[in-house]
Design an enzyme around this catalytic site. Structure first.
Site, PDB file in Angstrom:
ATOM      1  N   ASP A 105       2.888   6.211 -38.681  1.00 50.35           N
ATOM      2  CA  ASP A 105       3.980   6.919 -38.034  1.00 50.35           C
ATOM      3  C   ASP A 105       5.290   6.664 -38.789  1.00 50.35           C
ATOM      4  OD1 ASP A 105       4.671   8.438 -35.338  1.00 50.35           O
ATOM      5  OD2 ASP A 105       6.143   6.825 -35.481  1.00 50.35           O
ATOM      6  N   HIS A 278      -3.233  10.080 -32.199  1.00 51.30           N
ATOM      7  CA  HIS A 278      -2.209   9.554 -33.093  1.00 51.30           C
ATOM      8  C   HIS A 278      -2.333   8.052 -33.320  1.00 51.30           C
ATOM      9  CE1 HIS A 278       1.615   9.086 -35.074  1.00 51.30           C
ATOM     10  NE2 HIS A 278       2.111   8.340 -34.107  1.00 51.30           N
TER      11      HIS A 278
END
Length: 300
Positions: A105, A278
């Protein structure tokens, strides 16, 4: 959370204290987390890597227990360039002038910038569940805007997001951690408590928001300058993304997007992590770990 083989690390670089943990022996590997997390996101991965490597899991400036400096009028204090310089200086202070780096991320965006600004420091890099920042902004459609609504909300001028999130910070945090193809239960209770502790601090929330303001402004300027100068990722690179995440829904294969930014597209490998959104290092740490071990060991 990391076990007895890890010890805390606190190093001041350019006036900013960077916090993390260190454990293991062998070639150095730096682990960088994303939003809205801290170094504890690696608690399932780091102990396994420490069997073969010296592992440093660090908090980005503004996150976790690292310092929260002022952003400045142009948000440069939270630019990926500043964050990358922090981590390079941290590793140098620990005795590692060259190292491998794995970022997830926001940490992956820092890793990308590090590979451009400090190519002599990065031996190899892994980018987990992101597309390039400039690419995302250049390809905004309804799907991207809906999935990445927080990019546009958090980049609003102060103090709009700060005030609105301050109304129910825990609710907002839980919605984030349970988003992007993942559920809140992907996060171990002890890790979740750490994220909650940090996010309860208004100064921490402000710092994380400044990260997004920088991404929508000065980071794009840095990316444009690098692109104009022919900057490319020179080190071997692994790209991983979660099967259920936003990156997987991109109409272009994520690996192909990243290969367009590589000096040698053949040195860039990767693929999808099954059964994960994610937060793939938490949801399917077994396959994520296996991919990282193969790549770091030169087998990928």
């Amino acid at each position: 959370m990391f076990g007895t083989g890890f010890e805390p690390v606190d190093v001041v670089v350019s006036g900013v204290r960077i916090h993390g943990v260190r454990g293991g022996k062998g070639p150095p590997v730096l682990l960088l987390h994303g939003f809205p997390q801290s170094h504890v996101m690696w608690h399932r991965i780091a102990p396994e890597l420490a069997r073969e490597y010296t592992v440093v899991a660090a908090d980005l400036r503004g996150y976790g227990d690292s310092d929260r400096p002022e952003a400045g009028p142009d948000h440069a204090g939270y630019a990926f360039r500043a964050m990358a310089a922090d981590q390079v200086a941290l590793m140098r202070a620990l005795g590692f002038p060259r190292f491998a780096v794995v970022g997830h991320d926001r940490g992956a965006r820092v890793t990308h910038r590090m590979a451009l600004d400090h190519p002599d420091r990065v031996e190899r890099l892994a980018l987990l569940d992101i597309l390039p920042t400039a690419y995302v902004f250049e390809h905004v459609d309804r799907r991207v805007a809906t999935a990445n609504y927080h990019w546009f909300f958090l980049s609003q001028p102060a103090d709009l997001p700060e005030r609105l999130i301050g109304g129910e910070p825990l609710y907002f945090l839980h919605r984030l951690l349970g988003s992007w193809g993942s559920g809140l239960d992907a996060h171990a209770p002890e890790a979740l408590r750490e994220y909650e502790r940090v996010f309860a601090d208004p100064a921490a929330r402000r710092a994380m928001i400044e990260d997004y303001r920088a991404a929508a402004s000065i980071d794009l300027e840095h990316d444009a300058v690098s692109a104009a100068a022919g900057g490319r990722i020179a080190a071997p690179c692994l790209v991983l993304w979660g099967e259920r995440g936003v990156v997987a829904a991109n109409p272009t294969v994520p690996l192909e997007v990243w290969r367009s930014l590589a000096a040698d597209p053949g040195s860039m490998i990767g693929g999808v992590i099954a059964g994960a959104g994610h937060f793939l290092a938490e949801e399917n740490h077994t396959d994520t770990l296996a991919a990282l071990q193969a790549f770091l060991g030169g087998r990928g």
